[in-house]
Every structure is written in structure tokens, then in C-alpha cells.
Design a protein around this motif. Structure first.
Motif, PDB file in Angstrom:
ATOM      1  N   PHE A  13       0.881  -1.159  -0.097  1.00 51.15           N
ATOM      2  CA  PHE A  13      -0.017   0.116  -0.074  1.00 51.15           C
ATOM      3  C   PHE A  13       0.740   1.085   0.108  1.00 51.15           C
ATOM      4  O   PHE A  13       0.323   2.391  -0.457  1.00 51.15           O
ATOM      5  N   ILE A  14       2.211   1.236   0.533  1.00 49.52           N
ATOM      6  CA  ILE A  14       3.176   2.202   0.498  1.00 49.52           C
ATOM      7  C   ILE A  14       3.388   2.598  -0.808  1.00 49.52           C
ATOM      8  O   ILE A  14       3.368   3.744  -1.422  1.00 49.52           O
ATOM      9  N   ASP A  15       3.788   1.571  -1.717  1.00 51.67           N
ATOM     10  CA  ASP A  15       4.165   1.720  -3.080  1.00 51.67           C
ATOM     11  C   ASP A  15       2.898   2.101  -3.661  1.00 51.67           C
ATOM     12  O   ASP A  15       3.054   3.147  -4.762  1.00 51.67           O
ATOM     13  N   TRP A  16       1.686   1.818  -3.704  1.00 48.31           N
ATOM     14  CA  TRP A  16       0.468   2.088  -4.419  1.00 48.31           C
ATOM     15  C   TRP A  16       0.281   3.947  -3.941  1.00 48.31           C
ATOM     16  O   TRP A  16      -0.161   4.508  -4.879  1.00 48.31           O
ATOM     17  N   ALA A  17       0.249   4.231  -2.788  1.00 48.59           N
ATOM     18  CA  ALA A  17       0.047   5.523  -2.513  1.00 48.59           C
ATOM     19  C   ALA A  17       1.039   6.413  -2.901  1.00 48.59           C
ATOM     20  O   ALA A  17       0.903   7.687  -3.523  1.00 48.59           O
ATOM     21  N   ARG A  18       2.510   5.941  -3.205  1.00 43.65           N
ATOM     22  CA  ARG A  18       3.625   6.629  -3.909  1.00 43.65           C
ATOM     23  C   ARG A  18       3.282   6.688  -5.241  1.00 43.65           C
ATOM     24  O   ARG A  18       3.512   7.696  -5.943  1.00 43.65           O
ATOM     25  N   GLY A  19       2.670   5.701  -5.754  1.00 40.04           N
ATOM     26  CA  GLY A  19       2.360   5.791  -7.336  1.00 40.04           C
ATOM     27  C   GLY A  19       1.266   6.944  -7.661  1.00 40.04           C
ATOM     28  O   GLY A  19       1.162   7.585  -8.329  1.00 40.04           O
ATOM     29  N   LEU A  20       0.472   6.622  -6.837  1.00 37.23           N
ATOM     30  CA  LEU A  20      -0.969   7.852  -6.945  1.00 37.23           C
ATOM     31  C   LEU A  20      -0.345   8.937  -6.768  1.00 37.23           C
ATOM     32  O   LEU A  20      -0.709   9.898  -7.520  1.00 37.23           O
ATOM     33  N   ALA A  21       0.562   9.396  -6.140  1.00 37.02           N
ATOM     34  CA  ALA A  21       1.178  10.772  -5.805  1.00 37.02           C
ATOM     35  C   ALA A  21       1.666  11.032  -7.023  1.00 37.02           C
ATOM     36  O   ALA A  21       1.971  12.331  -7.636  1.00 37.02           O
ATOM     37  N   ALA A  22       2.673   9.928  -7.701  1.00 41.74           N
ATOM     38  CA  ALA A  22       3.285  10.355  -9.099  1.00 41.74           C
ATOM     39  C   ALA A  22       2.295  10.634 -10.117  1.00 41.74           C
ATOM     40  O   ALA A  22       2.814  11.742 -11.044  1.00 41.74           O
ATOM     41  N   VAL A  23       1.285  10.039 -10.109  1.00 42.24           N
ATOM     42  CA  VAL A  23       0.198  10.532 -11.390  1.00 42.24           C
ATOM     43  C   VAL A  23      -0.366  11.826 -10.952  1.00 42.24           C
ATOM     44  O   VAL A  23      -0.247  12.616 -11.949  1.00 42.24           O
ATOM     45  N   ILE A  24      -0.704  12.090  -9.695  1.00 39.53           N
ATOM     46  CA  ILE A  24      -1.068  13.448  -9.520  1.00 39.53           C
ATOM     47  C   ILE A  24      -0.233  14.781  -9.775  1.00 39.53           C
ATOM     48  O   ILE A  24      -0.332  15.411 -10.333  1.00 39.53           O
ATOM     49  N   GLU A 279      -6.883  -5.271  -5.073  1.00 41.05           N
ATOM     50  CA  GLU A 279      -5.464  -5.179  -5.875  1.00 41.05           C
ATOM     51  C   GLU A 279      -4.578  -6.020  -5.427  1.00 41.05           C
ATOM     52  O   GLU A 279      -3.318  -6.034  -5.872  1.00 41.05           O
ATOM     53  N   SER A 280      -4.813  -7.051  -4.463  1.00 40.64           N
ATOM     54  CA  SER A 280      -3.705  -7.426  -3.782  1.00 40.64           C
ATOM     55  C   SER A 280      -3.279  -8.683  -4.802  1.00 40.64           C
ATOM     56  O   SER A 280      -1.918  -9.008  -4.555  1.00 40.64           O
ATOM     57  N   GLN A 281      -3.878  -9.146  -5.858  1.00 43.08           N
ATOM     58  CA  GLN A 281      -3.363 -10.181  -6.687  1.00 43.08           C
ATOM     59  C   GLN A 281      -3.072  -9.888  -7.945  1.00 43.08           C
ATOM     60  O   GLN A 281      -2.760 -10.542  -8.975  1.00 43.08           O
ATOM     61  N   ARG A 282      -3.401  -8.557  -8.179  1.00 40.86           N
ATOM     62  CA  ARG A 282      -3.212  -7.959  -9.555  1.00 40.86           C
ATOM     63  C   ARG A 282      -2.269  -7.185  -9.867  1.00 40.86           C
ATOM     64  O   ARG A 282      -1.811  -6.366  -9.065  1.00 40.86           O
ATOM     65  N   TRP A 283      -1.660  -6.938 -11.043  1.00 37.45           N
ATOM     66  CA  TRP A 283      -0.703  -5.774 -11.258  1.00 37.45           C
ATOM     67  C   TRP A 283      -1.614  -4.594 -11.302  1.00 37.45           C
ATOM     68  O   TRP A 283      -2.368  -4.416 -11.483  1.00 37.45           O
ATOM     69  N   SER A 284      -0.844  -3.524 -10.715  1.00 30.35           N
ATOM     70  CA  SER A 284      -1.428  -2.049 -10.568  1.00 30.35           C
ATOM     71  C   SER A 284      -0.413  -1.081 -11.117  1.00 30.35           C
ATOM     72  O   SER A 284       0.720  -1.038 -11.056  1.00 30.35           O
ATOM     73  N   VAL A 285      -1.070  -0.211 -11.808  1.00 32.53           N
ATOM     74  CA  VAL A 285      -0.272   0.987 -12.264  1.00 32.53           C
ATOM     75  C   VAL A 285       0.182   1.814 -11.107  1.00 32.53           C
ATOM     76  O   VAL A 285       1.332   2.116 -11.118  1.00 32.53           O
ATOM     77  N   PHE A 286      -0.581   1.972 -10.182  1.00 40.26           N
ATOM     78  CA  PHE A 286       0.088   2.786  -9.175  1.00 40.26           C
ATOM     79  C   PHE A 286       1.136   2.279  -8.375  1.00 40.26           C
ATOM     80  O   PHE A 286       2.123   2.592  -8.111  1.00 40.26           O
ATOM     81  N   ARG A 287       1.037   0.797  -8.049  1.00 41.50           N
ATOM     82  CA  ARG A 287       2.057   0.268  -7.236  1.00 41.50           C
ATOM     83  C   ARG A 287       3.330   0.018  -8.640  1.00 41.50           C
ATOM     84  O   ARG A 287       4.509   0.059  -7.762  1.00 41.50           O
ATOM     85  N   GLN A 288       2.953  -0.002  -9.574  1.00 35.98           N
ATOM     86  CA  GLN A 288       4.269  -0.063 -10.644  1.00 35.98           C
ATOM     87  C   GLN A 288       4.985   1.000 -10.448  1.00 35.98           C
ATOM     88  O   GLN A 288       6.142   1.354 -10.434  1.00 35.98           O
ATOM     89  N   LEU A 289       4.288   2.415 -10.642  1.00 32.80           N
ATOM     90  CA  LEU A 289       4.941   3.480 -10.588  1.00 32.80           C
ATOM     91  C   LEU A 289       5.774   3.968  -9.242  1.00 32.80           C
ATOM     92  O   LEU A 289       6.606   4.575  -9.224  1.00 32.80           O
ATOM     93  N   GLY A 290       4.826   3.314  -8.031  1.00 31.88           N
ATOM     94  CA  GLY A 290       5.481   3.703  -6.843  1.00 31.88           C
ATOM     95  C   GLY A 290       6.849   3.125  -6.364  1.00 31.88           C
ATOM     96  O   GLY A 290       7.443   3.703  -5.970  1.00 31.88           O
TER      97      GLY A 290
END
Length: 363
Positions: A13-24, A279-290
Motif C-alpha cells: 500500500f505504500i508503493d500504491w500511495a506513492r504511485g498515486l502521488a506520482a500520477v497527480i 488489488e492484492s493479486q493484480r498488477w497495479s499501475v499505481f504500485r508499478q509507478l510507486g
């Protein structure tokens, strides 16, 4: 699920939040650089820039979390307080080195039109490095003690920001002012370092929390975040203030605490989203960017503010900016995937790995 996988997913979830911040962040910078000048007093641009003010706080907060993980790990492995401080200082040195290389690259790519003074510009990486430098002595304390101490430090930094602004800057070296004074164009220690301190407190709480208690802790984080937003807004609208002079958008503690509340709510929401099976088992754009946020930050700044697309600077319509943003996001996702797969330039864009949290301290 084995322990390694569990520990990794616990921090996804930390990577997910960081990836969301990157998109914004990317959309905010793209609007800032490419939106037509006639659109800058209209809704889409203003909304873009309002949202774009959040990523620095998110990045600093999440960096504080990982910084606290480093200290917690050192606390378990290294009995010498001085050596734990040295390990923290090395992380600060790493950020300062990256900050200098980043500004140097921008200067070289913009030569001869880029001013040499830009090499010493205080950007968010410089702010992270300085905040880590000042807060490195926190490594001598236990993880439990850092929860309280870092929270106090964050509040003090917020509270002092208006007073720092009132200091007469005459005679103070410009570089020192840039690193510590509140500014609308740079990331001064006051008040931005408060987010790293608050992140260290939150990271220490995460380390002290058993895995099965994390959902409950995140619900508390969500409640605290929403409460902070409402309380900060209430005090910001009072007709009186303890400060002789304060600028809400520059140095107001109310603004810092409002952003902190949003960050806490966002992080709690990211945890619930990632760990609720969505999103626990799927690839995520936000986690990838994070996972490659530093590389994304570095490259997109050059593309957005460099000379590569100069013919479109301050000349695109809202639709044109949105299309450019989508193309840029696709490019950053592709670059992120390449970095993940081939680990190119990993020695620059990935610091030494932080240990995954296992059992909570004191178990």
C-alpha cells in the motif's frame, strides 16, 4: 501465504500511495508547463494545481516512513547509538547526492540557457536530505519513543514556520534561506520537513503494530486524518490568530495539518484498497509507478520542463494538456516496467533495500 510474501504485501500500500502521488504530480507539472496562459485563471488549471500541491507532502511523508524502518532495523541489529545515527546520515547523504546530480543534469541539458544558479536550487530531494540530516539523531531512541518524539518535532516545525518567515533575511546567505525559510518556489525545511517527521512517527507505529492489527490501525489513521482536516480548517477560519503575520498558502500550520490529514486518509485508503482483495493479486499501475517513483520523477521533470517540447509550452488547450498527460503517463509506465525488468541504472534510482517488517517490536 509464506512469510516473505506476507511481509511484501503488507507494505504494498505504500508503493500504491506513492504511485498515486506520482500520477497527480505528473498531471500538475504538465498543466503548469503546457496549459495556455489564457487558461490559468480557470477551473481546470486551478484544480490541477490545487491537487498538484499534495504530492510533495505525500512523498516526504512516505520517505519518513521508510526512514523510520531503517532506524527500527538498526535499533534491532546495532547496539551502538552512534552507529545507528551514522546509518541514518548515510541515507541523508544519498538524497543530497541525488539532488545535486538531478540539478546538474537539468543544467547540462539546458545549457547554455539554463542559469548556473539552478544547480543549487532547493528542490524536494534537497528538502528530504536536509530533513533526514536534522532528524538523524532520532536513531538513538527506541521505535516506541520515536512515535512521540517525531510527532512533537513535526508539530514544532509546523508551528514555527510563520515565525521563521518573519525573520529579517538581511545578512543570511541565500542558500541557507532557501534550505530553511518558507517559500512558494522552493522546499524549505519550515514547514515541509514536518511531513517527514510525521511520516517517521507513522512508520514507527506500523513497525510496532502486529500484522493482524493493521486493519484496525489503518481505520484509526483514517479517522485521525479526517479529524485533522476538519479541525485545521476550523482553526484556519477563526477571525484571530496567535501569529502576528501568517500566509495560509506559504507557512500556515493549518495548511500543513490539512495536508497531513489528507495524507493519513490517503494512506489508510490505500491500505484498505490493496488489502481488501481489490488489488492484492493484480498488477497495479499505481504500485508499478510507486516502485520506481524516483526514476519517474527524474525523467518526467526533464521532459515537461526541458526543451524537448518547447513548441507547445504554455500553448495547449485543456484537451491538449490532458492528451499530453496521458501520453506522458504511458511513457512513464513503460519506462518503469523497463526499470523493474532490467534494473537499468538501479544503482542510482534505488537506494539500498530497506528490511521488511516482520514481527512487531516487543513481541
Amino acid at each position: 501465504m509464506n512469510g516473505k510474501k506476507s511481509n511484501t504485501s503488507r507494505l504494498a500500500f505504500i508503493d500504491w500511495a506513492r504511485g498515486l502521488a506520482a500520477v497527480i504530480m505528473i498531471q500538475g507539472h504538465t498543466f503548469d508547463s503546457f496549459a495556455d496562459t489564457s487558461l490559468r485563471d480557470r477551473g481546470p488549471f486551478m484544480l490541477s494545481q490545487f491537487l498538484g500541491g499534495m504530492p510533495p507532502a505525500i512523498f516526504l511523508f512516505l520517505t519518513g516512513i521508510t526512514f523510520s524502518f531503517l532506524m527500527d532495523s538498526q535499533d534491532r541489529q546495532e547496539p551502538s547509538g552512534w552507529k545507528r545515527v551514522v546509518a541514518a546520515l548515510k541515507r541523508s547523504r544519498y538524497l543530497f547526492l541525488l539532488a545535486f546530480l538531478f540539478r546538474l543534469q537539468l543544467y547540462v541539458f539546458g545549457f547554455p540557457t539554463s542559469p548556473a544558479g539552478e544547480i543549487l536550487r532547493v528542490d524536494i530531494l534537497n528538502c528530504m536530505g536536509m530533513a533526514m540530516l536534522v532528524l538523524a539523531p532520532m536513531a538513538v531512541f527506541s521505535t516506541r519513543e520515536r512515535v512521540r518524539l517525531c510527532t512533537v518535532v513535526g508539530l514544532v516545525v509546523c508551528a514555527l514556520a510563520p515565525f521563521i518567515s518573519m525573520i529579517d533575511p538581511t545578512g543570511i546567505p541565500p542558500l541557507l534561506r532557501a534550505y530553511f525559510f518558507p517559500s512558494l518556489t522552493t522546499f524549505g525545511f519550515f514547514p515541509w520537513a514536518s511531513f517527514l517527521a510525521f511520516g517517521m512517527a507513522a512508520g514507527s507505529v506500523i513497525r510496532l503494530t502486529k500484522q493482524e492489527d493493521m486493519p484496525r490501525s489503518m481505520l484509526w489513521m483514517l479517522a485521525i486524518g479526517l479529524g485533522l482536516v476538519m479541525a485545521a480548517r476550523y482553526f484556519a477560519e477563526l477571525p484571530y490568530s496567535i501569529y502576528p503575520k501568517s500566509d495560509f498558502w506559504l507557512n500556515s500550520p493549518a495548511l500543513a495539518l490539512t495536508k497531513l490529514g489528507v495524507v493519513l486518509a490517503l494512506l489508510a485508503g490505500a491500505f484498505l484498497w490493496v488489502n481488501a482483495g481489490l488489488e492484492s493479486q493484480r498488477w497495479s499501475v499505481f504500485r508499478q509507478l510507486g516502485t520506481t517513483s524516483l526514476l519517474v520523477y527524474w525523467v518526467h521533470i526533464e521532459l515537461v520542463y526541458g526543451r524537448w517540447f518547447g513548441i507547445w509550452k504554455e500553448g495547449l488547450s485543456v484537451l491538449g494538456v490532458l492528451l499530453f498527460t496521458l501520453v506522458l503517463l504511458a511513457l512513464m509506465i513503460g519506462l518503469s516496467l523497463l526499470q523493474t525488468r532490467y534494473q537499468t541504472l538501479g544503482w542510482i534510482f534505488k537506494p539500498p533495500p530497506l528490511p521488511q517488517p516482520g514481527r512487531a517490536s516487543g513481541d
